[in-house]
Each structure stands twice: as structure tokens, then as C-alpha cells.
Design a protein around this motif. Structure first.
Motif, PDB file in Angstrom:
ATOM      1  N   UNK A  57     -12.521  -4.693  -1.405  1.00 34.09           N
ATOM      2  CA  UNK A  57     -12.681  -5.295  -2.627  1.00 34.09           C
ATOM      3  C   UNK A  57     -12.127  -4.383  -3.498  1.00 34.09           C
ATOM      4  N   UNK A  58     -12.198  -3.066  -3.756  1.00 32.12           N
ATOM      5  CA  UNK A  58     -11.751  -2.407  -4.879  1.00 32.12           C
ATOM      6  C   UNK A  58     -10.157  -2.055  -4.745  1.00 32.12           C
ATOM      7  N   UNK A  59      -9.491  -1.876  -3.639  1.00 31.43           N
ATOM      8  CA  UNK A  59      -8.254  -1.414  -3.592  1.00 31.43           C
ATOM      9  C   UNK A  59      -7.185  -1.950  -2.438  1.00 31.43           C
ATOM     10  N   UNK A  60      -7.715  -2.876  -1.635  1.00 31.51           N
ATOM     11  CA  UNK A  60      -6.997  -3.454  -0.708  1.00 31.51           C
ATOM     12  C   UNK A  60      -5.856  -4.195  -1.282  1.00 31.51           C
TER      13      UNK A  60
ATOM     14  N   UNK B 125       0.851  -1.115   0.003  1.00 34.39           N
ATOM     15  CA  UNK B 125       0.182   0.035  -0.028  1.00 34.39           C
ATOM     16  C   UNK B 125       0.886   1.302   0.058  1.00 34.39           C
ATOM     17  N   UNK B 126       1.981   1.296   0.838  1.00 39.36           N
ATOM     18  CA  UNK B 126       2.925   2.069   0.671  1.00 39.36           C
ATOM     19  C   UNK B 126       2.438   3.659   1.629  1.00 39.36           C
ATOM     20  N   UNK B 127       1.724   2.986   2.579  1.00 43.00           N
ATOM     21  CA  UNK B 127       1.286   3.783   3.679  1.00 43.00           C
ATOM     22  C   UNK B 127       1.581   3.422   5.001  1.00 43.00           C
ATOM     23  N   UNK B 128       1.768   4.105   6.145  1.00 41.38           N
ATOM     24  CA  UNK B 128       1.909   3.733   7.480  1.00 41.38           C
ATOM     25  C   UNK B 128       1.183   2.899   8.249  1.00 41.38           C
ATOM     26  N   UNK B 129      -0.123   3.144   7.916  1.00 44.72           N
ATOM     27  CA  UNK B 129      -1.111   2.382   8.287  1.00 44.72           C
ATOM     28  C   UNK B 129      -2.225   2.223   7.390  1.00 44.72           C
ATOM     29  N   UNK B 130      -3.163   1.152   7.462  1.00 49.67           N
ATOM     30  CA  UNK B 130      -4.269   0.991   6.877  1.00 49.67           C
ATOM     31  C   UNK B 130      -5.015   2.301   6.361  1.00 49.67           C
ATOM     32  N   UNK B 131      -5.453   2.466   5.174  1.00 50.23           N
ATOM     33  CA  UNK B 131      -6.251   3.645   4.789  1.00 50.23           C
ATOM     34  C   UNK B 131      -7.495   3.230   4.205  1.00 50.23           C
ATOM     35  N   UNK B 132      -7.908   1.866   4.544  1.00 50.50           N
ATOM     36  CA  UNK B 132      -9.073   1.298   4.157  1.00 50.50           C
ATOM     37  C   UNK B 132     -10.350   1.436   5.089  1.00 50.50           C
ATOM     38  N   UNK B 133     -11.535   1.789   4.899  1.00 47.58           N
ATOM     39  CA  UNK B 133     -12.663   1.790   5.751  1.00 47.58           C
ATOM     40  C   UNK B 133     -13.298   0.209   5.631  1.00 47.58           C
ATOM     41  N   UNK B 134     -13.626  -0.242   6.449  1.00 50.02           N
ATOM     42  CA  UNK B 134     -14.037  -1.728   6.809  1.00 50.02           C
ATOM     43  C   UNK B 134     -15.516  -1.637   7.439  1.00 50.02           C
TER      44      UNK B 134
ATOM     45  N   UNK C 190      -3.366  -3.419  -3.253  1.00 48.80           N
ATOM     46  CA  UNK C 190      -3.013  -2.851  -4.391  1.00 48.80           C
ATOM     47  C   UNK C 190      -1.848  -1.900  -4.232  1.00 48.80           C
ATOM     48  N   UNK C 191      -1.055  -1.676  -5.020  1.00 50.66           N
ATOM     49  CA  UNK C 191       0.123  -0.889  -4.937  1.00 50.66           C
ATOM     50  C   UNK C 191      -0.583   0.546  -5.100  1.00 50.66           C
ATOM     51  N   UNK C 192       0.054   1.580  -4.548  1.00 51.74           N
ATOM     52  CA  UNK C 192      -0.505   2.758  -4.507  1.00 51.74           C
ATOM     53  C   UNK C 192      -0.136   3.382  -5.915  1.00 51.74           C
ATOM     54  N   UNK C 193      -0.954   4.136  -6.686  1.00 55.20           N
ATOM     55  CA  UNK C 193      -0.660   4.662  -7.968  1.00 55.20           C
ATOM     56  C   UNK C 193      -1.080   5.853  -8.039  1.00 55.20           C
TER      57      UNK C 193
END
Length: 120
Positions: free
Chosen positions: A112-115, A50-59, A117-120
Motif C-alpha cells: 500500500x505504501x510503495x508498490x 520499480x527499477x528492480x529486477x524482481x519485486x522487493x515488496x513483502x506481501x 511507485x518509481x524508485x526514488x
């Protein structure tokens, strides 16, 4: 409209260290099933992707099997297990507790959409 898909034939699968995610994409619903093996930790297994220090996904999740510990960036921490329904906002780390595989159903869509996946 009626749309039906089977989890036996997901639209896509994403593999990452110590786990994988399978997703189905439907009109108005992106649904994910994540499987985390013992030793999985977001910051070690998915964070580098993900390239982030923490998960940026809402679950919006449901734990089918196993136990997962979640720590929010603000320090709040809790554990979820079989039968638990949870909402977790962006900004967290999570890891498998114990030696049982964790299976999570996620209805929020972003997983489902972006977890994983490399940050782009």
C-alpha cells in the motif's frame, strides 16, 4: 480509538500496465487491493516502474479471485488461488495464470505504501 475506511473510497489509486492498486492508510495499517488483468506479469508491468529486477515488496496476501503464479529469485515456485492466504518475501516475480482477473488483498503495508511507485 476506532478508525474505519471504505474500500469504495480508497485514499489513493495507482495504475500500471494491465492492473491497478487501491490503498487505504490508517493508524497502524496500510491495506492494498491489487487487480491484475490477464497477461499481467510483475517483471513486465511493474518492474520498469520499480527499477528492480524482481519485486522487493513483502506481501501478506489473500487471493479473492483468479490465480497467480509466484517464482522466488531462488527458483522456488508456487501458485495461489481463491481463498489462499500467503506470505511472500522480497525477491520474486509473479504473473496471472489463465484468463480470469486476479484480485489480491495485501495486509503487509509495504504494498500500500510503495508498490508501483518509481524508485526514488
Amino acid at each position: 480509538m476506532l478508525e474505519i475506511k471504505s474500500l469504495d473510497k480508497p485514499d489513493e489509486r495507482r495504475d500500471f500496465p494491465r492492473g491497478h492498486l487501491e490503498a487505504v492508510h490508517m493508524t497502524g495499517l496500510d491495506f492494498a487491493v491489487a487487480v491484475f488483468e490477464p497477461g499481467w506479469r510483475w517483471s513486465e508491468s511493474v518492474g520498469p516502474i520499480a527499477g528492480t529486477p524482481s519485486c522487493r515488496i513483502h506481501h501478506n496476501g489473500y487471493i479473492l479471485q483468479g490465480r497467480l503464479r509466484i517464482r522466488m529469485d531462488d527458483g522456488a515456485e508456487s501458485e495461489v488461488g481463491p481463498g489462499d492466504v500467503f506470505v511472500c518475501t522480497p525477491g520474486h516475480d509473479a504473473w496471472v495464470v489463465g484468463e480470469e482477473q486476479v484480485v489480491v488483498y495485501d495486509f503487509a503495508g509495504a504494498m500500500a505504501q510503495s508498490y508501483a511507485k518509481a524508485a526514488g
